[in-house]
Design a protein around this motif. Sequence first.
Motif, PDB file in Angstrom:
ATOM      1  N   ALA A 190       8.735  12.481  -1.970  1.00  0.00           N
ATOM      2  CA  ALA A 190       7.972  11.316  -1.985  1.00  0.00           C
ATOM      3  C   ALA A 190       8.565  10.015  -2.706  1.00  0.00           C
ATOM      4  CB  ALA A 190       6.596  11.656  -2.443  1.00  0.00           C
ATOM      5  N   THR A 238       0.928  16.398  -5.598  1.00  0.00           N
ATOM      6  CA  THR A 238       1.901  17.625  -5.077  1.00  0.00           C
ATOM      7  C   THR A 238       2.506  18.103  -6.409  1.00  0.00           C
ATOM      8  OG1 THR A 238       2.470  16.479  -3.171  1.00  0.00           O
ATOM      9  CG2 THR A 238       3.765  18.048  -3.836  1.00  0.00           C
ATOM     10  N   ARG A 292       0.655  -1.351  -0.072  1.00  0.00           N
ATOM     11  CA  ARG A 292       0.118  -0.013   0.143  1.00  0.00           C
ATOM     12  C   ARG A 292       0.989   1.120   0.069  1.00  0.00           C
ATOM     13  NH1 ARG A 292      -4.503  -1.150   4.690  1.00  0.00           N
ATOM     14  NH2 ARG A 292      -2.659  -2.144   5.391  1.00  0.00           N
ATOM     15  N   SER A 293       2.115   1.148   0.510  1.00  0.00           N
ATOM     16  CA  SER A 293       3.019   2.248   0.685  1.00  0.00           C
ATOM     17  C   SER A 293       3.165   2.936  -0.806  1.00  0.00           C
ATOM     18  CB  SER A 293       4.131   2.104   1.668  1.00  0.00           C
ATOM     19  OG  SER A 293       4.963   0.825   1.009  1.00  0.00           O
ATOM     20  N   THR A 294       3.385   1.908  -1.932  1.00  0.00           N
ATOM     21  CA  THR A 294       3.650   2.267  -3.173  1.00  0.00           C
ATOM     22  C   THR A 294       2.499   3.168  -3.727  1.00  0.00           C
ATOM     23  OG1 THR A 294       4.819   0.262  -3.486  1.00  0.00           O
ATOM     24  CG2 THR A 294       3.901   1.482  -5.431  1.00  0.00           C
ATOM     25  N   PHE A 295       1.389   2.860  -3.628  1.00  0.00           N
ATOM     26  CA  PHE A 295       0.270   3.647  -3.996  1.00  0.00           C
ATOM     27  C   PHE A 295       0.194   4.986  -3.278  1.00  0.00           C
ATOM     28  CE2 PHE A 295      -0.884  -0.443  -5.127  1.00  0.00           C
ATOM     29  CZ  PHE A 295      -1.470  -0.799  -6.499  1.00  0.00           C
ATOM     30  N   TRP A 296       0.175   5.084  -2.043  1.00  0.00           N
ATOM     31  CA  TRP A 296       0.140   6.361  -1.251  1.00  0.00           C
ATOM     32  C   TRP A 296       1.348   7.212  -1.788  1.00  0.00           C
ATOM     33  CZ3 TRP A 296      -3.703   8.003   1.278  1.00  0.00           C
ATOM     34  CH2 TRP A 296      -4.492   7.242   1.957  1.00  0.00           C
ATOM     35  N   THR A 297       2.440   6.819  -1.704  1.00  0.00           N
ATOM     36  CA  THR A 297       3.731   7.803  -1.968  1.00  0.00           C
ATOM     37  C   THR A 297       3.475   8.302  -3.244  1.00  0.00           C
ATOM     38  OG1 THR A 297       5.144   5.715  -2.547  1.00  0.00           O
ATOM     39  CG2 THR A 297       5.239   6.681  -0.344  1.00  0.00           C
ATOM     40  N   LEU A 354       9.975   6.395  -1.323  1.00  0.00           N
ATOM     41  CA  LEU A 354       9.385   5.156  -1.962  1.00  0.00           C
ATOM     42  C   LEU A 354      10.550   4.260  -2.357  1.00  0.00           C
ATOM     43  CD1 LEU A 354       7.349   3.353  -3.129  1.00  0.00           C
ATOM     44  CD2 LEU A 354       7.348   4.642  -5.288  1.00  0.00           C
ATOM     45  N   ALA A 363       0.806   8.635  -5.402  1.00  0.00           N
ATOM     46  CA  ALA A 363      -0.340   9.475  -5.230  1.00  0.00           C
ATOM     47  C   ALA A 363      -0.092  10.589  -4.566  1.00  0.00           C
ATOM     48  CB  ALA A 363      -1.436   8.855  -4.523  1.00  0.00           C
ATOM     49  N   ILE A 364       0.400  10.730  -3.578  1.00  0.00           N
ATOM     50  CA  ILE A 364       0.968  12.002  -2.750  1.00  0.00           C
ATOM     51  C   ILE A 364       2.105  12.798  -3.875  1.00  0.00           C
ATOM     52  CG2 ILE A 364       2.585  12.946  -0.965  1.00  0.00           C
ATOM     53  CD1 ILE A 364       1.305  10.706   0.617  1.00  0.00           C
TER      54      ILE A 364
END
Length: 288
Positions: free
Chosen positions: A95, A50, A38-43, A99, A45-46
Amino acid sequence: MSTAVATPPATPTVTARKGKLSFPHLLRSEWIKFWSVRSTFWTLAIFLFTVVALVVLITLAIHNAPPESQGGPSDADRSDPLNAFQAAVYLGQFAVAILGALTITGEYTTGMIRTSLTAAPKRLPVLWSKGLVAALSMLAFSLVTVAASAGLQWLFFNGVGIGVDLGNSQQVRALFGTALYIATIGVLAFAFGALMRHSAAAVSTILGLLLVIPIIFAIVPWKPLKYVEPFLPGSAGQSITMTDAQIAQNVAGTVGAHLTAWQGYGVLVAWVVVVLGVAAYLLKRRDA
């Protein structure tokens, strides 16, 4: 009278096939692991939000700024669409750097790296496959982000003379260089993650190189630092995100090496090669 003795049927011998974990198999495995976290998609997306938001907002601020006679930007800076990208990428790159580091350090945190290295005892193919998947994924996503930002900028501000000219080879090269720089920063963070094997240490190191050390070099009045500053990964690599005219404007009056766009990017690649090479050597020498 004779007694018949039953002879048990012969059991066929089954020879177990030895499977071979090829490099394409490793790539497929790393691709699944990279996109299942999930960290892949969050970072990502941020990063996307941004960069796109900042490009639009900074372009709007430049357009609404007072004229040069009242302390505003010059007419050349006001009409240059790349100025907004430089500020947006400076913040958005963090970001991607996080990642890149988490791509490898996360496996050391969970202990999954032992399973990966057991499946591929030669070890280095695991490192190369992880790095290749991360690099290609971040490059593709960076290209999409830059293209979306340029498209929205053109859509909203081309009517007032602020928009990327696709017929201008310098601007096109700078846009492609922006995506290339971001992806390479992510690979550099990945290299530090492979070297340090600890998320906090890797993230602190890459952010220090990109954010803290350049500020220290800028405010400390010691001339040798001015000669070193152009060879820092961020300072050198960001030249690929600028046109030749912007590079000449930035280096005017400065001391030390004046790197061209591709020379600066070559310095950033050299950082990646050295750090990743040391990480590969230690991966073969250290226990997981």
